[in-house]
Design a protein around this motif. Sequence first.
Motif, mmCIF file in Angstrom:
data_model
loop_
_atom_site.group_PDB
_atom_site.id
_atom_site.type_symbol
_atom_site.label_atom_id
_atom_site.label_comp_id
_atom_site.label_asym_id
_atom_site.label_seq_id
_atom_site.Cartn_x
_atom_site.Cartn_y
_atom_site.Cartn_z
ATOM 1 N N LEU A 105 -27.048 19.718 -24.943
ATOM 2 C CA LEU A 105 -27.915 20.709 -25.561
ATOM 3 C C LEU A 105 -27.968 21.993 -24.726
ATOM 4 N N GLY A 106 -28.061 23.113 -25.434
ATOM 5 C CA GLY A 106 -28.175 24.393 -24.759
ATOM 6 C C GLY A 106 -26.873 25.154 -24.635
ATOM 7 N N ARG A 107 -25.758 24.523 -24.972
ATOM 8 C CA ARG A 107 -24.470 25.216 -24.843
ATOM 9 C C ARG A 107 -24.381 26.421 -25.762
ATOM 10 N N ASP A 108 -24.804 26.261 -27.002
ATOM 11 C CA ASP A 108 -24.701 27.370 -27.948
ATOM 12 C C ASP A 108 -25.681 28.490 -27.604
ATOM 13 N N ARG A 109 -26.824 28.126 -27.037
ATOM 14 C CA ARG A 109 -27.755 29.153 -26.554
ATOM 15 C C ARG A 109 -27.069 29.995 -25.480
ATOM 16 N N LEU A 110 -26.364 29.346 -24.578
ATOM 17 C CA LEU A 110 -25.634 30.058 -23.532
ATOM 18 C C LEU A 110 -24.599 31.004 -24.142
ATOM 19 N N LEU A 111 -23.839 30.518 -25.111
ATOM 20 C CA LEU A 111 -22.795 31.347 -25.723
ATOM 21 C C LEU A 111 -23.402 32.537 -26.462
ATOM 22 N N ASP A 112 -24.554 32.345 -27.080
ATOM 23 C CA ASP A 112 -25.241 33.454 -27.748
ATOM 24 C C ASP A 112 -25.589 34.565 -26.757
ATOM 25 N N ASP A 113 -25.945 34.170 -25.540
ATOM 26 C CA ASP A 113 -26.399 35.135 -24.551
ATOM 27 C C ASP A 113 -25.268 35.865 -23.837
ATOM 28 N N LEU A 114 -24.031 35.473 -24.064
ATOM 29 C CA LEU A 114 -22.919 36.139 -23.375
ATOM 30 C C LEU A 114 -22.793 37.604 -23.782
ATOM 31 N N ASP A 115 -23.095 37.888 -25.043
ATOM 32 C CA ASP A 115 -23.064 39.270 -25.524
ATOM 33 C C ASP A 115 -21.784 39.970 -25.067
ATOM 34 N N ALA A 116 -20.660 39.380 -25.400
ATOM 35 C CA ALA A 116 -19.361 39.858 -24.926
ATOM 36 C C ALA A 116 -18.735 40.817 -25.928
ATOM 37 N N GLY A 117 -18.896 42.111 -25.675
ATOM 38 C CA GLY A 117 -18.376 43.125 -26.572
ATOM 39 C C GLY A 117 -16.947 43.533 -26.260
ATOM 40 N N GLU A 118 -16.584 44.707 -26.712
ATOM 41 C CA GLU A 118 -15.227 45.230 -26.570
ATOM 42 C C GLU A 118 -14.759 45.215 -25.118
ATOM 43 N N GLY A 119 -13.637 44.523 -24.866
ATOM 44 C CA GLY A 119 -13.010 44.529 -23.562
ATOM 45 C C GLY A 119 -13.686 43.702 -22.488
ATOM 46 N N VAL A 120 -14.778 43.028 -22.817
ATOM 47 C CA VAL A 120 -15.488 42.216 -21.826
ATOM 48 C C VAL A 120 -14.637 40.992 -21.463
ATOM 49 N N THR A 121 -14.551 40.694 -20.173
ATOM 50 C CA THR A 121 -13.791 39.535 -19.712
ATOM 51 C C THR A 121 -14.745 38.380 -19.439
ATOM 52 N N VAL A 122 -14.393 37.205 -19.973
ATOM 53 C CA VAL A 122 -15.260 36.030 -19.884
ATOM 54 C C VAL A 122 -14.470 34.862 -19.299
ATOM 55 N N LEU A 123 -15.034 34.232 -18.281
ATOM 56 C CA LEU A 123 -14.409 33.071 -17.649
ATOM 57 C C LEU A 123 -15.308 31.860 -17.784
ATOM 58 N N GLU A 124 -14.717 30.728 -18.208
ATOM 59 C CA GLU A 124 -15.444 29.464 -18.128
ATOM 60 C C GLU A 124 -14.883 28.654 -16.973
ATOM 61 N N SER A 125 -15.742 28.338 -16.034
ATOM 62 C CA SER A 125 -15.379 27.484 -14.901
ATOM 63 C C SER A 125 -15.562 26.035 -15.314
ATOM 64 N N ALA A 126 -14.511 25.218 -15.147
ATOM 65 C CA ALA A 126 -14.525 23.825 -15.596
ATOM 66 C C ALA A 126 -14.657 23.779 -17.114
#
Length: 224
Positions: free
Chosen positions: A37-58
């Motif tokens: 639980l809470g994974r989708d809440r986390l993804l909602d908060d990423l707010d990753a717009g144009e050109g934003v780089t996102v890394l998932e560790s593990a």
Amino acid sequence: MRNVQVETPSQTHGGLMDAIYRRQRHVYDLTRKYYLLGRDRLLDDLDAGEGVTVLESACGTGRNLIVAAKRYPNARFYGFDISAEMLKQARRNIEKAGLVERIVLAQGDATDFDPRAMFGIASFDRVFISYALSMIPPWRAAVSEALAHLAPGGSLHVVDFGGQDRLPHWFRAALVAWLSKFHVEPRGDLEQVLREATVACGGTLDFESLHRDYARYGVIRLPA
């Protein structure tokens, strides 16, 4: 004299994860969606717009990266995992989702990784760790390493099991016993560790207990 090869902690942990998930990886996402639980809440908060780089560790099976890539079509996504078996599944899932051009994967250790060597990029605007710290023995090092590769103004998002303090005792006891079978240990001092890391990097922390402390969620934001 015979040469003896000594496995490093990283190799040992990677082998353990491969052993656990060699078969489980095929049904991992189907079963875990009911209690991570809470994974989708986390993804909602990423707010990753144009050109934003996102890394998932593990990154495990790549489930979170796929959901995030669909949600943020103009961002760039990267992920790594210590388990070769999980990465096999992640690559299959990403290919099936048609996102091979949007998500880059590599094998690496969350406690010590070189993103420039893996991805050709030194830092990221967003880094997230979802239900992985509870499976990493030196998990504090994973927090420090994630922050070390976070760009100025970026944010680190962490969600994991809580202490279940506001849930029935029998439920907590059963959950902890079951999780231990998979070498999962909730980190009771997660908030304290994140606060100490926040002070060290001069950032700010938002921290919440979710679902009657079933899960805990923290976001560290660095100054620009």
